[in-house]
Design a protein around this motif. Structure first.
Motif, short mmCIF file in Angstrom:
data_model
loop_
_atom_site.label_atom_id
_atom_site.label_comp_id
_atom_site.label_asym_id
_atom_site.label_seq_id
_atom_site.Cartn_x
_atom_site.Cartn_y
_atom_site.Cartn_z
N ARG A 244 0.90 -1.22 0.00
CA ARG A 244 0.02 -0.01 -0.03
C ARG A 244 0.69 1.29 0.10
NH1 ARG A 244 -4.21 0.98 4.80
NH2 ARG A 244 -2.87 -0.76 5.69
N PHE A 245 0.57 2.15 -0.93
CA PHE A 245 1.18 3.41 -0.91
C PHE A 245 0.30 4.51 -0.63
CE2 PHE A 245 2.75 0.30 -3.82
CZ PHE A 245 4.24 0.27 -3.56
N VAL A 246 0.41 5.15 0.57
CA VAL A 246 -0.09 6.46 1.01
C VAL A 246 0.71 7.53 1.60
CG1 VAL A 246 -2.61 5.20 1.62
CG2 VAL A 246 -0.45 5.12 3.01
N PRO A 247 1.47 8.22 0.73
CA PRO A 247 2.38 9.02 1.04
C PRO A 247 1.70 10.50 1.56
CG PRO A 247 2.23 9.18 -1.23
CD PRO A 247 1.59 7.87 -0.52
N SER A 248 2.63 11.36 2.12
CA SER A 248 2.11 12.57 2.15
C SER A 248 1.38 13.13 0.94
CB SER A 248 3.41 13.33 2.61
OG SER A 248 3.07 14.90 2.53
N LEU A 249 0.60 14.06 1.01
CA LEU A 249 -0.06 14.55 -0.31
C LEU A 249 0.76 15.74 -0.82
CD1 LEU A 249 -3.86 14.72 0.87
CD2 LEU A 249 -2.36 12.89 -0.16
N VAL A 250 2.01 16.12 -0.16
CA VAL A 250 2.82 17.31 -0.77
C VAL A 250 4.14 16.70 -1.34
CG1 VAL A 250 2.04 18.86 1.15
CG2 VAL A 250 3.87 17.65 1.57
N ILE A 251 3.97 15.37 -1.30
CA ILE A 251 5.09 14.49 -2.01
C ILE A 251 5.55 14.93 -3.40
CG2 ILE A 251 4.06 12.62 -3.29
CD1 ILE A 251 5.94 10.96 -1.35
N GLU A 252 6.66 14.60 -4.04
CA GLU A 252 6.92 15.37 -5.62
C GLU A 252 7.33 14.08 -6.24
OE1 GLU A 252 10.23 18.28 -5.04
OE2 GLU A 252 8.83 19.43 -3.43
N GLU A 253 7.47 14.48 -7.58
CA GLU A 253 7.90 13.30 -8.48
C GLU A 253 9.04 12.65 -8.14
OE1 GLU A 253 7.39 14.75 -12.24
OE2 GLU A 253 5.26 15.09 -12.22
N ARG A 254 10.12 13.60 -7.50
CA ARG A 254 11.45 12.89 -7.63
C ARG A 254 11.57 12.00 -6.17
NH1 ARG A 254 13.97 15.96 -3.13
NH2 ARG A 254 12.76 17.67 -2.51
N HIS A 255 10.55 12.16 -5.32
CA HIS A 255 10.31 11.00 -4.21
C HIS A 255 9.75 9.86 -4.87
CE1 HIS A 255 10.19 15.25 -1.92
NE2 HIS A 255 10.93 14.74 -1.67
N VAL A 256 8.81 10.02 -5.72
CA VAL A 256 8.29 8.89 -6.38
C VAL A 256 9.52 7.99 -7.11
CG1 VAL A 256 6.85 7.80 -8.03
CG2 VAL A 256 6.15 9.82 -6.60
N ASP A 257 10.35 8.78 -7.77
CA ASP A 257 11.51 8.00 -8.43
C ASP A 257 12.30 7.19 -7.21
OD1 ASP A 257 10.43 8.81 -10.94
OD2 ASP A 257 11.73 10.49 -10.88
N ASP A 258 12.72 7.99 -6.21
CA ASP A 258 13.63 7.53 -5.27
C ASP A 258 12.75 6.26 -4.63
OD1 ASP A 258 15.20 9.50 -5.64
OD2 ASP A 258 14.73 10.62 -3.75
N MET A 259 11.55 6.23 -4.35
CA MET A 259 10.74 5.08 -3.74
C MET A 259 10.90 3.89 -4.80
SD MET A 259 7.99 3.38 -4.27
CE MET A 259 6.70 4.43 -5.03
N VAL A 260 10.50 4.18 -6.25
CA VAL A 260 10.46 2.99 -7.04
C VAL A 260 11.99 2.46 -7.41
CG1 VAL A 260 10.33 2.71 -9.29
CG2 VAL A 260 8.64 4.04 -8.50
#
Length: 404
Positions: free
Chosen positions: A373-389
């Motif tokens: 399940r992915f429920v991060p902060s709503l102020v997250i940025e695309e770069r954070h998504v890339d780091d997570m992936v």
């Protein structure tokens, strides 16, 4: 792990009731979308306190609002009015489109209030106490006895039977299964607009429209649980607003206070005028000035920071990146979800992935044994998504042999 952090973990095992299987970490502070443990290790957080910390950690405006209220007054009880509760109710009405608000301390308490509202609404019509509520299989509404009674997972209920009576369970997005349970005693139909713990299943627009029409036809209350999927997580302030299908009763919590314990159940004017009255329901702490100051600031910051637009943009990016993960690894069967409430379905347990991710500085949780399940902060940025992936792919690769 340092000796100090291990000491705290060992002490926790001696003093806390063992109702959680906790990860072996003691978080000490947060900054933005990152958490830091007692040893100073940094973690990218894709859990946000289980969909709670929508604005990220250490938001100065939020913190200042709470500090200001603490210096004024924290609690008075509901025998008296307080300005933050009135302002919070006005703001919540404005963003929800509902008419009446009751503040609680948690999501489970909000569900309890919603269930009582439905029972009282029906009681006032015919004086009977044998009315029935239709809830959904695989749903999750909380751990208190009333909320547990409408939670559609027998595993959560079986040790605590008997539950409150006259609850029937249908299947989300299967209107025929709902109709199979409708009787002249049905007083409410309750479901999560997006099922969370049950596996990240969004309700379809067709299903919602059919339930709404049925409820209108038979004067049944349509009750939506927006505790996890609400407060902007799907790109709308509340998930039902994506379709414009307003419920009669709605519950909310989690990101409503962004860390301060607060929930609410809301209703239309018709339900408010024909259900709970003085003496029917109450709470000592619910709606206290501190919690409601948090609600006011959260709603204001959602607008100032244009949070919904960020969810639309980054949520779409997260979907694309998770689709890439699903296409890369055969053991990922499906991605499903809306906005920044996403799930990856695997063909085996995901516990090993979560454990390895934690070691690599990424915080993830599951929704069932086989769903990430992915429920991060709503102020997250695309770069954070890339780091997570990047970390996620490493963890999936490293655990593939464990599924053999």
């Amino acid at each position: 792990m340092s000796a100090e952090m291990q000491k705290y973990i060992d002490e926790a095992e001696r003093v806390l009731l063992h109702t959680y299987n906790r990860y072996q970490v003691v978080f000490d502070r947060g900054e933005g979308v990152y958490l830091y443990d007692m040893d100073g290790k940094k973690y990218l957080d894709f859990v946000s306190g289980i969909a709670v910390f929508a604005l990220g950690y250490h938001n100065e405006a939020y913190n200042d609002a709470l500090k200001s209220q603490i210096d004024k007054i924290i609690h008075t009880s509901n025998y008296y009015y307080n300005a933050p509760a009135i302002e919070a109710a006005k703001k919540l009405k404005a963003v929800s489109g509902m008419d009446r608000v009751f503040f609680t301390n948690s999501g489970a308490e909000a569900v309890e209030g919603a269930v009582k509202t439905a029972r009282k609404y029906a009681y006032l019509k015919d004086g009977s106490t044998d009315h029935e509520i239709i809830a959904m299989n695989h749903s999750f509404h909380g751990r208190t006895m009333g909320a547990l009674s409408v939670t559609g997972n027998p595993h959560y209920r079986e040790a605590f039977e008997p539950m409150i009576g006259n609850i029937r369970f249908a299947d989300l997005n299967d209107f025929d299964s709902v109709m199979a349970h409708v009787t002249d005693k049905t007083c409410a139909i309750l479901f999560e607009t997006v099922q969370g713990e049950g596996g990240i299943y969004p309700a379809t627009e067709e299903f919602m429209r059919k339930v709404r029409a049925l409820c209108d036809e038979r004067d049944i209350l349509m009750m939506l649980d927006e505790i996890q999927c609400g407060m902007g997580r799907t790109g709308a302030m509340f998930a039902w607003q994506r379709y414009g299908i307003r419920p009669d009763v709605m519950t909310t919590a989690k990101a409503l206070g962004c860390g301060v314990p607060v929930g609410a159940f809301l209703m239309t004017e018709k339900v408010g005028a024909n259900s709970l009255v003085a003496g029917d329901h109450g709470t000592t702490y619910g709606g206290n000035p501190l919690a409601c100051a948090a609600v006011c600031e959260v709603i204001d910051l959602f607008e100032k920071q244009d949070v919904l637009a960020n969810v639309e943009r980054v949520g779409a990016y997260l979907e694309r990146r998770l689709d890439e993960v699903a296409s890369k690894f055969p053991r990922v069967l499906e991605r499903r979800g809306v906005g920044l409430m996403q799930g990856l379905v695997f063909d085996g347990p995901v516990g090993g992935i979560i454990g390895r991710a934690m070691e690599k500085g990424l915080v993830l949780i599951n929704a069932g044994t086989d769903i990430l399940r992915f429920v991060p902060s709503l102020v997250i940025e695309e770069r954070h998504v890339d780091d997570m992936v990047e970390i996620l792919c490493e963890c999936i690769s490293e655990t593939e042999g464990e599924w053999q």
